[in-house]
Write a protein that holds these residues in place. Structure first.
Motif, PDB file in Angstrom:
ATOM      1  N   GLY A  71      41.947  57.049  48.775  1.00  8.60           N
ATOM      2  CA  GLY A  71      42.726  57.532  49.910  1.00  8.60           C
ATOM      3  C   GLY A  71      42.942  56.497  50.989  1.00  8.60           C
ATOM      4  N   GLY A  72      42.074  55.499  51.055  1.00 12.43           N
ATOM      5  CA  GLY A  72      42.214  54.442  52.046  1.00 12.43           C
ATOM      6  C   GLY A  72      43.027  53.256  51.555  1.00 12.43           C
ATOM      7  N   GLY A  73      43.525  53.340  50.326  1.00 12.09           N
ATOM      8  CA  GLY A  73      44.339  52.262  49.783  1.00 12.09           C
ATOM      9  C   GLY A  73      43.570  51.199  49.015  1.00 12.09           C
ATOM     10  N   ALA A  74      42.252  51.377  48.854  1.00 12.25           N
ATOM     11  CA  ALA A  74      41.440  50.390  48.137  1.00 12.25           C
ATOM     12  C   ALA A  74      41.503  50.633  46.631  1.00 12.25           C
ATOM     13  CB  ALA A  74      39.986  50.456  48.605  1.00 12.25           C
ATOM     14  N   LEU A  75      41.577  49.530  45.880  1.00 15.08           N
ATOM     15  CA  LEU A  75      41.585  49.617  44.414  1.00 15.08           C
ATOM     16  C   LEU A  75      40.194  49.932  43.890  1.00 15.08           C
ATOM     17  CD1 LEU A  75      43.727  46.464  43.610  1.00 15.08           C
ATOM     18  CD2 LEU A  75      44.400  48.834  43.220  1.00 15.08           C
ATOM     19  N   GLU A  76      40.125  50.748  42.852  1.00 10.16           N
ATOM     20  CA  GLU A  76      38.847  51.069  42.210  1.00 10.16           C
ATOM     21  C   GLU A  76      38.423  49.968  41.255  1.00 10.16           C
ATOM     22  OE1 GLU A  76      36.372  52.631  38.896  1.00 10.16           O
ATOM     23  OE2 GLU A  76      38.459  52.012  38.757  1.00 10.16           O
ATOM     24  N   VAL A  77      39.359  49.216  40.727  1.00 12.23           N
ATOM     25  CA  VAL A  77      39.057  48.194  39.733  1.00 12.23           C
ATOM     26  C   VAL A  77      38.211  47.073  40.356  1.00 12.23           C
ATOM     27  CG1 VAL A  77      41.126  46.754  40.039  1.00 12.23           C
ATOM     28  CG2 VAL A  77      40.071  46.919  37.803  1.00 12.23           C
ATOM     29  N   GLU A  78      37.299  46.556  39.563  1.00 10.32           N
ATOM     30  CA  GLU A  78      36.393  45.506  40.018  1.00 10.32           C
ATOM     31  C   GLU A  78      36.637  44.218  39.235  1.00 10.32           C
ATOM     32  OE1 GLU A  78      32.672  48.403  41.243  1.00 10.32           O
ATOM     33  OE2 GLU A  78      32.571  47.335  39.337  1.00 10.32           O
ATOM     34  N   ALA A  79      36.251  43.102  39.821  1.00  8.49           N
ATOM     35  CA  ALA A  79      36.337  41.813  39.149  1.00  8.49           C
ATOM     36  C   ALA A  79      34.982  41.533  38.501  1.00  8.49           C
ATOM     37  CB  ALA A  79      36.685  40.711  40.143  1.00  8.49           C
ATOM     38  N   ALA A  80      34.944  41.559  37.187  1.00  8.14           N
ATOM     39  CA  ALA A  80      33.701  41.327  36.442  1.00  8.14           C
ATOM     40  C   ALA A  80      33.628  39.872  36.001  1.00  8.14           C
ATOM     41  CB  ALA A  80      33.652  42.238  35.215  1.00  8.14           C
ATOM     42  N   HIS A  81      32.450  39.293  36.135  1.00  4.30           N
ATOM     43  CA  HIS A  81      32.224  37.960  35.576  1.00  4.30           C
ATOM     44  C   HIS A  81      31.964  38.110  34.080  1.00  4.30           C
ATOM     45  CE1 HIS A  81      31.370  36.831  39.779  1.00  4.30           C
ATOM     46  NE2 HIS A  81      31.672  35.600  39.388  1.00  4.30           N
ATOM     47  N   ILE A  82      32.567  37.268  33.283  1.00  3.87           N
ATOM     48  CA  ILE A  82      32.324  37.285  31.840  1.00  3.87           C
ATOM     49  C   ILE A  82      30.975  36.610  31.568  1.00  3.87           C
ATOM     50  CG2 ILE A  82      33.174  36.538  29.588  1.00  3.87           C
ATOM     51  CD1 ILE A  82      36.041  36.630  30.916  1.00  3.87           C
ATOM     52  N   ARG A  83      30.813  35.404  32.060  1.00  5.61           N
ATOM     53  CA  ARG A  83      29.495  34.765  32.074  1.00  5.61           C
ATOM     54  C   ARG A  83      28.947  35.024  33.476  1.00  5.61           C
ATOM     55  NH1 ARG A  83      27.367  28.980  29.990  1.00  5.61           N
ATOM     56  NH2 ARG A  83      25.298  29.124  30.916  1.00  5.61           N
ATOM     57  N   PRO A  84      27.874  35.808  33.583  1.00  8.04           N
ATOM     58  CA  PRO A  84      27.374  36.192  34.905  1.00  8.04           C
ATOM     59  C   PRO A  84      27.103  35.009  35.818  1.00  8.04           C
ATOM     60  CG  PRO A  84      26.263  37.437  33.188  1.00  8.04           C
ATOM     61  CD  PRO A  84      27.067  36.366  32.498  1.00  8.04           C
ATOM     62  N   ALA A  85      27.307  35.233  37.113  1.00 10.36           N
ATOM     63  CA  ALA A  85      27.071  34.195  38.116  1.00 10.36           C
ATOM     64  C   ALA A  85      25.597  34.111  38.480  1.00 10.36           C
ATOM     65  CB  ALA A  85      27.897  34.477  39.371  1.00 10.36           C
ATOM     66  N   GLY A  86      24.901  35.229  38.466  1.00  6.95           N
ATOM     67  CA  GLY A  86      23.499  35.264  38.875  1.00  6.95           C
ATOM     68  C   GLY A  86      22.538  35.227  37.710  1.00  6.95           C
ATOM     69  N   GLY A  87      21.280  35.428  38.013  1.00  6.14           N
ATOM     70  CA  GLY A  87      20.245  35.495  36.983  1.00  6.14           C
ATOM     71  C   GLY A  87      20.059  34.219  36.199  1.00  6.14           C
ATOM     72  N   GLY A  88      20.422  33.096  36.775  1.00  5.86           N
ATOM     73  CA  GLY A  88      20.254  31.817  36.081  1.00  5.86           C
ATOM     74  C   GLY A  88      21.317  31.516  35.047  1.00  5.86           C
ATOM     75  N   GLU A  89      22.325  32.388  34.921  1.00  7.85           N
ATOM     76  CA  GLU A  89      23.348  32.176  33.890  1.00  7.85           C
ATOM     77  C   GLU A  89      24.475  31.267  34.363  1.00  7.85           C
ATOM     78  OE1 GLU A  89      23.896  35.448  30.968  1.00  7.85           O
ATOM     79  OE2 GLU A  89      22.954  36.634  32.552  1.00  7.85           O
ATOM     80  N   LYS A  90      24.592  31.077  35.654  1.00 13.27           N
ATOM     81  CA  LYS A  90      25.451  30.067  36.267  1.00 13.27           C
ATOM     82  C   LYS A  90      26.933  30.145  35.902  1.00 13.27           C
ATOM     83  CE  LYS A  90      21.541  26.974  36.654  1.00 13.27           C
ATOM     84  NZ  LYS A  90      20.921  25.735  36.286  1.00 13.27           N
ATOM     85  N   GLY A  91      27.451  31.345  35.756  1.00 14.21           N
ATOM     86  CA  GLY A  91      28.879  31.493  35.512  1.00 14.21           C
ATOM     87  C   GLY A  91      29.660  31.178  36.767  1.00 14.21           C
ATOM     88  N   PRO A  92      30.790  30.491  36.634  1.00 12.29           N
ATOM     89  CA  PRO A  92      31.569  30.110  37.816  1.00 12.29           C
ATOM     90  C   PRO A  92      32.418  31.267  38.342  1.00 12.29           C
ATOM     91  CG  PRO A  92      32.674  29.343  35.857  1.00 12.29           C
ATOM     92  CD  PRO A  92      31.363  29.948  35.397  1.00 12.29           C
ATOM     93  N   ASP A  93      32.796  31.160  39.603  1.00 11.09           N
ATOM     94  CA  ASP A  93      33.735  32.106  40.210  1.00 11.09           C
ATOM     95  C   ASP A  93      35.159  31.643  39.920  1.00 11.09           C
ATOM     96  OD1 ASP A  93      31.941  33.930  41.279  1.00 11.09           O
ATOM     97  OD2 ASP A  93      31.743  32.855  43.157  1.00 11.09           O
ATOM     98  N   SER A  94      35.452  31.456  38.660  1.00 10.84           N
ATOM     99  CA  SER A  94      36.760  31.016  38.197  1.00 10.84           C
ATOM    100  C   SER A  94      37.505  32.222  37.654  1.00 10.84           C
ATOM    101  CB  SER A  94      36.582  29.971  37.086  1.00 10.84           C
ATOM    102  OG  SER A  94      37.733  29.885  36.293  1.00 10.84           O
ATOM    103  N   ILE A  95      38.801  32.275  37.904  1.00 11.77           N
ATOM    104  CA  ILE A  95      39.594  33.393  37.390  1.00 11.77           C
ATOM    105  C   ILE A  95      39.505  33.474  35.867  1.00 11.77           C
ATOM    106  CG2 ILE A  95      41.790  32.159  37.183  1.00 11.77           C
ATOM    107  CD1 ILE A  95      43.073  34.728  38.420  1.00 11.77           C
ATOM    108  N   ARG A  96      39.291  32.348  35.193  1.00 12.78           N
ATOM    109  CA  ARG A  96      39.168  32.327  33.727  1.00 12.78           C
ATOM    110  C   ARG A  96      37.821  32.871  33.258  1.00 12.78           C
ATOM    111  NH1 ARG A  96      42.443  28.508  30.784  1.00 12.78           N
ATOM    112  NH2 ARG A  96      42.103  30.056  29.173  1.00 12.78           N
ATOM    113  N   ASN A  97      36.892  33.071  34.204  1.00 13.93           N
ATOM    114  CA  ASN A  97      35.600  33.690  33.909  1.00 13.93           C
ATOM    115  C   ASN A  97      35.573  35.124  34.443  1.00 13.93           C
ATOM    116  OD1 ASN A  97      32.875  33.860  33.023  1.00 13.93           O
ATOM    117  ND2 ASN A  97      32.162  33.421  35.088  1.00 13.93           N
ATOM    118  N   GLY A  98      36.737  35.706  34.646  1.00  9.58           N
ATOM    119  CA  GLY A  98      36.800  37.049  35.200  1.00  9.58           C
ATOM    120  C   GLY A  98      37.704  37.958  34.411  1.00  9.58           C
TER     121      GLY A  98
END
Length: 142
Positions: free
Chosen positions: A45-72
């Motif tokens: 109702g406030g205009g916010a999208l429900e969809v989320e940007a998921a990392h394919i290779r996670p950024a946290g937990g020592g997995e070191k995935g980049p914040d690259s659009i190709r990793n999303g």
């Protein structure tokens, strides 16, 4: 009726991997605000999208995935959770892989009928095979 008790305030310092806010914006824009696996685009109702940007290779937990659009990949919350926990993954060609256990039939029926994701229209924004392979090999519970 029980009396209300005041709860103590606790200050906590945490350390976590820095996440670039542009990652979220760029991934959601690349997929036009639509879940790649389900094809749904929900706006609250406030205009916010429900969809989320998921990392394919996670950024946290020592997995070191980049914040690259190709990793999303843009995923709705339920599918994002399934993806993060390895219950669904992807082939390089966009075929959706589903673990033999842990994914309810009701959720599977929500995926595209051909069980393939819808890639961004710009090939430069599609998931990189290196990140997809990492997810299949290290996260997927197939």
């Amino acid at each position: 009726e029980q009396p209300l008790e005041a709860r103590p305030l606790v200050e906590r310092l945490t350390r976590r991997v820095f996440r670039d806010q542009k990652f979220r914006q760029h991934v959601r824009a690349a997929y036009a605000g639509t879940c790649a696996m389900k094809g749904l685009s929900v706006v609250n109702g406030g205009g916010a999208l429900e969809v989320e940007a998921a990392h394919i290779r996670p950024a946290g937990g020592g997995e070191k995935g980049p914040d690259s659009i190709r990793n999303g990949i843009a995923l709705c919350r339920t599918v994002h959770w399934l993806f993060d926990h390895g219950y669904v993954s992807l082939e390089d060609d966009g075929a959706v892989l589903i673990a033999r256990k842990g994914v309810p039939d009701k959720v599977i029926r929500l995926f595209h009928e051909d069980r393939r994701i819808r890639f961004p229209s710009d090939p430069a924004n599609r998931p990189h095979p290196v990140f997809l392979r990492y997810h299949r090999e290290k996260r997927f519970k197939g």
